[in-house]
Scaffold this motif. Structure first.
Motif, PDB file in Angstrom:
ATOM      1  N   ASP A   1       0.829  -1.202   0.000  1.00 53.57           N
ATOM      2  CA  ASP A   1       0.000   0.000   0.000  1.00 53.57           C
ATOM      3  C   ASP A   1       0.865   1.255   0.000  1.00 53.57           C
ATOM      4  O   ASP A   1       0.513   2.252  -0.624  1.00 53.57           O
ATOM      5  N   GLU A   2       2.000   1.196   0.679  1.00 59.34           N
ATOM      6  CA  GLU A   2       2.893   2.355   0.681  1.00 59.34           C
ATOM      7  C   GLU A   2       3.363   2.678  -0.731  1.00 59.34           C
ATOM      8  O   GLU A   2       3.400   3.843  -1.135  1.00 59.34           O
TER       9      GLU A   2
ATOM     10  N   TYR B   1      -8.531   2.311  -2.792  1.00 54.97           N
ATOM     11  CA  TYR B   1      -7.774   1.239  -3.444  1.00 54.97           C
ATOM     12  C   TYR B   1      -8.145  -0.150  -2.925  1.00 54.97           C
ATOM     13  O   TYR B   1      -8.284  -1.099  -3.703  1.00 54.97           O
TER      14      TYR B   1
ATOM     15  N   LYS C   1      -6.972   6.347  -4.901  1.00 51.69           N
ATOM     16  CA  LYS C   1      -6.076   5.789  -3.886  1.00 51.69           C
ATOM     17  C   LYS C   1      -6.748   5.656  -2.523  1.00 51.69           C
ATOM     18  O   LYS C   1      -6.428   4.752  -1.748  1.00 51.69           O
TER      19      LYS C   1
ATOM     20  N   GLN D   1       1.881   1.892  -3.640  1.00 53.94           N
ATOM     21  CA  GLN D   1       0.816   2.392  -4.523  1.00 53.94           C
ATOM     22  C   GLN D   1       0.318   3.771  -4.104  1.00 53.94           C
ATOM     23  O   GLN D   1      -0.228   4.514  -4.918  1.00 53.94           O
ATOM     24  N   GLN D   2       0.527   4.138  -2.859  1.00 56.87           N
ATOM     25  CA  GLN D   2       0.138   5.476  -2.427  1.00 56.87           C
ATOM     26  C   GLN D   2       1.182   6.521  -2.794  1.00 56.87           C
ATOM     27  O   GLN D   2       0.849   7.665  -3.124  1.00 56.87           O
ATOM     28  N   GLU D   3       2.452   6.131  -2.766  1.00 56.00           N
ATOM     29  CA  GLU D   3       3.504   7.133  -2.959  1.00 56.00           C
ATOM     30  C   GLU D   3       3.776   7.455  -4.424  1.00 56.00           C
ATOM     31  O   GLU D   3       4.207   8.564  -4.751  1.00 56.00           O
TER      32      GLU D   3
ATOM     33  N   ARG E   1      -6.166  11.016  -5.799  1.00 59.27           N
ATOM     34  CA  ARG E   1      -6.550  10.892  -4.389  1.00 59.27           C
ATOM     35  C   ARG E   1      -7.829  10.071  -4.234  1.00 59.27           C
ATOM     36  O   ARG E   1      -7.929   9.236  -3.327  1.00 59.27           O
TER      37      ARG E   1
END
Length: 533
Positions: free
Chosen positions: A69-70, A232, A229, A72-74, A226
């Motif tokens: 998740d980190e 997600y 995400k 795909q978020q960053e 946003r």
């Protein structure tokens, strides 16, 4: 650890999205794994396919890993459909973020692999070394073995020539050049509009017209990123259980059941949205010839609206296959490009290319002069990348010999007679009919769990059972026969490679259904696999 250390648990061939995630997964589970990659960097398909206009046909926010998740978020994507340079930057970012390069040997071509029954290990031979491991995992991709027809005189051309699947790393300058493009598949449809904006003259040689839907590509706003995400977890879970691993609005009623005006209004809306999900609008489009012809006629009508010259428009209208039974193309200004004064189309179905000449090429008795020829002639898909490696299983059986009449696998993951060999997105799995990232992650996670099960239960060998493989093959064929897909002479069928068996290779039962098959088999103690100590 030395990269040729014989204590490897697993050797992985290929450092694309499949190979990188397989490496990380096995490393996280405590296995000693190493990757061999013939390119000089990670990226797989997106390392090699650098042709002008190269772009993914899956939306960027979903053509990326979901395991972190980190991650795909960053990562910030810039466009709805990512370009090749952006995807390659992403792949490199992943390799750096998870420190993958220390376990990858680049610029290393795997020539052969053989299973040693006495030792219960695979011996892998590269150009300059032999390495052994208990498990061999292929992550070679489905579209990595380029295919160029054996035209007479192909080595005589004095100008520059390029294949879209083996594009040079330096930029090719088309300015003021006379360019011939052979082929009108997905790569050509992306490349031709870009080349035409630079070249003095572009002549396109078409054997088979393709259906193409506008991408309607656009920059991604921070707000759109946003929104996706933030949701997600739900979106990814839904995508994994869909038909293709792609979220799409699917109507419940059939195309043949709605009034003509309503049908046209809905397809107008889908055309404005763009993308490959166009053929997923109605559930009968890929099963009922009458329903399919409705959508095909709609696209033909769009081609005739866009292309000014009626004769050229008719050549661009496909009539030899149901829409969607070849992987539908996604384009930016492809059809409109034929309205340019410097672009012309030549039909090579009626009169094929007879030779490549020192100055260009010949169609029948007509000569064309070029400075550059672009071969957009596709790939020996799915089986080609594996068959180009000399893989020998138990008793010295060659994989290419076993697959001489078409690929035979269990779940697309394993093949009887080849113990401890696993194929990521192999024939017999959803593979090229899906968002490849969704299918890659599912296969990698299944293989990782399987190897963990073997280790934790004292097993050293796993082999697909011949009867399970036969039953799965019958199921794959039966499901395909319920659709219109086998009616097309597509690379799904191996039809673009002379002499290749005509068998529908991917599994069309759906990503979600396939995932459940794999889950149930694992939950049942890996039914259909012979596990031995």
């Amino acid at each position: 650890m030395n990269e040729h250390d014989p204590r490897y648990d697993a050797i992985i061939i290929g450092a694309g999205f499949a190979g990188m995630y397989m490496l990380k997964t096995l490393r996280d589970k405590g296995f000693r794994a190493h990757v061999y990659e013939r390119g000089t960097d990670v990226g797989g398909t997106w390392y090699w396919n650098r042709y002008p206009g190269a772009r993914c046909d899956i939306e960027s926010l979903y053509y990326c890993y979901s395991f972190s998740d980190e991650l795909q978020q960053e990562w910030r994507w810039t466009e709805r459909y990512p370009s090749q340079p952006e995807i390659l930057r992403y792949a490199r970012h992943v390799a750096d973020r998870f420190d993958l390069r220390r376990d990858i040997s680049f610029d290393t071509n795997v020539r052969a692999a053989a299973f040693d029954e006495r030792a219960g290990r695979w011996t892998v031979r590269t150009d300059d070394a032999e390495i052994t491991a208990r498990f061999l995992i292929t992550a070679v991709g489905c579209l990595s073995a380029t295919q160029t027809p054996d035209f007479p005189g192909i080595g005589t051309f004095r100008g520059e020539s390029y294949h879209t699947g083996r594009w040079p790393h330096e930029e090719v300058d088309f300015t003021g050049k006379r360019v011939g493009v052979i082929g009108t598949g997905s790569s050509a449809i992306q490349a031709i509009p870009v080349i035409a904006r630079q070249a003095a003259q572009v002549t396109v040689f078409q054997r088979t017209a393709q259906f193409s839907i506008p991408a309607q590509n656009h920059p991604l706003s921070p707000e759109e990123q946003r929104r996706v995400k933030a949701d997600y977890a739900r979106l990814r879970a839904e995508a994994r259980m869909t038909q293709s691993g792609i979220l799409a609005e699917r109507l419940q009623h059939n195309a043949t059941e709605v009034p003509a005006a309503e049908f046209k209004a809905e397809l107008d809306r889908r055309w404005a949205i763009g993308g490959t999900t166009f053929t997923a609008t109605y559930p009968d489009t890929l099963r009922d010839p009458a329903a399919n012809e409705l959508s095909a006629n709609y696209v033909r009508g769009k081609i005739r609206e866009i292309v000014d010259d009626p004769a050229t428009a008719e050549l661009l209208c496909p009539h030899d296959h149901p829409i969607g039974t070849k992987r539908i193309c996604v384009d930016t200004d492809y059809y409109a490009t034929y309205n340019r004064d410097n672009v012309s189309l030549v039909d090579i179905r009626r009169t094929p290319i007879s030779a490549i000449t020192p100055g260009g090429l010949r169609v029948g008795d007509r000569d064309f002069e070029f400075d550059i020829i672009v071969f957009a002639t596709g790939y020996d898909a799915m089986t080609g990348p594996l068959n180009r490696i000399d893989i020998r299983g138990a008793g010295g059986l060659r994989l290419r010999e076993k697959w001489a009449d078409g690929p035979r696998t269990y779940l697309g993951l394993a093949s009887s007679g080849f113990p401890n060999l696993f194929t990521i997105t192999g024939p017999g799995s959803p593979s090229v009919l899906s968002n490849m990232i969704v299918s890659i992650e599912q296969h990698v996670e299944w293989i990782g769990a399987h190897l963990e099960h073997l280790r934790d239960n004292g097993f050293t060998r796993s082999e697909a059972a011949a009867d399970a493989e036969r039953t799965w093959g019958e199921h794959v064929n039966a499901v395909a026969a319920e659709t219109l897909y086998p009616r097309a002479a597509s690379w799904y069928m191996g039809a673009n490679v002379p002499g290749k068996p005509r068998i529908f290779m991917p599994y069309i039962g759906g990503v979600g259904t396939y995932r459940e098959h794999c889950r149930e088999i694992a939950a049942g103690g890996y039914r259909g696999f012979h596990l031995t100590v």
